[in-house]
Scaffold this motif. Structure first.
Motif, mmCIF file in Angstrom:
data_model
loop_
_atom_site.group_PDB
_atom_site.id
_atom_site.type_symbol
_atom_site.label_atom_id
_atom_site.label_comp_id
_atom_site.label_asym_id
_atom_site.label_seq_id
_atom_site.Cartn_x
_atom_site.Cartn_y
_atom_site.Cartn_z
ATOM 1 N N UNK A 35 -19.616 23.815 -7.276
ATOM 2 C CA UNK A 35 -19.056 22.788 -6.407
ATOM 3 C C UNK A 35 -17.925 23.340 -5.557
ATOM 4 N N UNK A 36 -17.279 24.424 -6.047
ATOM 5 C CA UNK A 36 -16.173 25.008 -5.306
ATOM 6 C C UNK A 36 -16.627 26.079 -4.319
ATOM 7 N N UNK A 37 -17.576 26.887 -4.729
ATOM 8 C CA UNK A 37 -17.985 27.999 -3.873
ATOM 9 C C UNK A 37 -19.458 27.928 -3.496
ATOM 10 N N UNK A 38 -20.157 26.922 -3.988
ATOM 11 C CA UNK A 38 -21.584 26.833 -3.705
ATOM 12 C C UNK A 38 -21.843 26.113 -2.395
ATOM 13 N N UNK A 39 -22.023 24.787 -2.448
ATOM 14 C CA UNK A 39 -22.333 24.005 -1.266
ATOM 15 C C UNK A 39 -21.143 23.974 -0.316
ATOM 16 N N UNK A 40 -21.389 24.291 0.944
ATOM 17 C CA UNK A 40 -20.315 24.347 1.939
ATOM 18 C C UNK A 40 -20.702 23.501 3.157
ATOM 19 N N UNK A 41 -19.703 23.006 3.846
ATOM 20 C CA UNK A 41 -19.921 22.198 5.042
ATOM 21 C C UNK A 41 -19.042 22.746 6.158
ATOM 22 N N UNK A 42 -19.379 22.365 7.386
ATOM 23 C CA UNK A 42 -18.627 22.807 8.560
ATOM 24 C C UNK A 42 -17.675 21.712 9.016
ATOM 25 N N UNK A 43 -16.410 22.077 9.167
ATOM 26 C CA UNK A 43 -15.415 21.162 9.727
ATOM 27 C C UNK A 43 -14.790 21.847 10.940
ATOM 28 N N UNK A 44 -14.062 21.060 11.724
ATOM 29 C CA UNK A 44 -13.420 21.612 12.923
ATOM 30 C C UNK A 44 -11.906 21.513 12.794
ATOM 31 N N UNK A 45 -11.264 22.647 13.063
ATOM 32 C CA UNK A 45 -9.815 22.729 13.001
ATOM 33 C C UNK A 45 -9.251 23.085 14.362
ATOM 34 N N UNK A 46 -7.980 22.737 14.557
ATOM 35 C CA UNK A 46 -7.305 23.085 15.808
ATOM 36 C C UNK A 46 -7.097 24.598 15.843
ATOM 37 N N UNK A 47 -7.602 25.237 16.884
ATOM 38 C CA UNK A 47 -7.437 26.688 17.020
ATOM 39 C C UNK A 47 -6.083 27.052 17.620
ATOM 40 N N UNK A 48 -5.366 26.046 18.098
ATOM 41 C CA UNK A 48 -4.049 26.223 18.702
ATOM 42 C C UNK A 48 -3.335 24.890 18.622
ATOM 43 N N UNK A 49 -2.011 24.848 18.822
ATOM 44 C CA UNK A 49 -1.334 23.546 18.844
ATOM 45 C C UNK A 49 -1.916 22.659 19.949
ATOM 46 N N UNK A 50 -2.174 21.398 19.613
ATOM 47 C CA UNK A 50 -2.774 20.458 20.566
ATOM 48 C C UNK A 50 -1.801 19.305 20.783
#
Length: 243
Positions: A35-50
């Protein structure tokens, strides 16, 4: 069955129980690791201050894969869902964007425009209105050259789009001084001609006031007055001297 056989059978049963317990413990451990290292999902993070209200997109977001276990469902979004959306506060680099951060998409029709006006706890009907409610908008004109001191209805049956929290703004006086005021920005959905009238009032009227309506706003409202000045009180409406 003699005592030696009974002891042997007991040892076998204990060994079986220990084996079963070990199996379940190992299975639980493996499931936890997966559950910690197996199934993974894609999220979006700020690549710079917005900065607040900056449109989101590939230029300021980056895709990051993280364990599904540690990600709330509101953070699992596609880039299409984030493209062009806005957040009403500053995002630091590395902050994960979630759906509950996003400013709601506009519900305007093709002919409507959004215009924000500042009110306070009195002119904003003391918190009695909410997004989706409909109001009339009154303006008090007292120091506009060539215009009599009067109260006028700018527009009727206006839909409220959003109401922001109380904010402090600095206002300059005619004498050059400054003062701080507590205001509540209210965003309204207006037709273009109404938007011009409200913008004018916001710049030149001494007060803009929301007037709450009954729930049956679809009833016939013909005959309601559109303005009020000194003549209604038996006086004379005298225009201010034009500059």
């Amino acid at each position: 069955m003699n005592p030696r056989q009974r002891r042997g059978l007991l040892f076998v049963l204990v060994s079986a129980l220990v084996a079963i317990g070990t199996f379940f413990a190992v299975s639980a451990y493996v499931a936890n690791v997966n559950s910690q290292v197996g199934s993974r999902v894609t999220v979006y993070q700020a690549s710079q201050p917005i900065a607040p209200y900056t449109p989101l997109g590939p230029d300021n977001l980056e895709a990051v894969e993280v364990p599904e276990r540690w990600v709330p469902k509101s953070s699992v979004l596609s880039l299409d869902e984030l493209q062009g959306r806005r957040v009403g506060f500053r995002l630091n680099a590395g902050s994960t964007v979630s759906s509950d951060m996003l400013i709601p998409s506009s519900s305007l029709s093709a002919t409507e425009r959004e215009v924000a006006v500042n009110v306070n706890s009195v002119t904003g009907v003391a918190g009695r209105v909410r997004p989706g409610d409909r109001v009339d908008l009154y303006a008090v004109f007292s120091e506009v050259p060539g215009l009599p001191k009067s109260v006028r209805i700018l527009s009727r049956d206006i839909r409220i789009v959003s109401i922001a929290g109380e904010q402090t703004v600095t206002k300059e006086s005619a004498q050059g001084g400054t003062s701080e005021q507590q205001v509540i920005p209210v965003t309204l959905a207006l037709e273009p001609e109404q938007a011009l009238a409200v913008t004018y009032a916001g710049a030149f009227a001494s007060e803009v006031r929301l007037v709450a309506l009954p729930s049956d706003v679809g009833t016939n409202r013909k005959g309601e007055p559109n303005d009020y000045d000194a003549r209604k009180l038996g006086g004379k409406a005298v225009p201010e001297e034009a500059e």
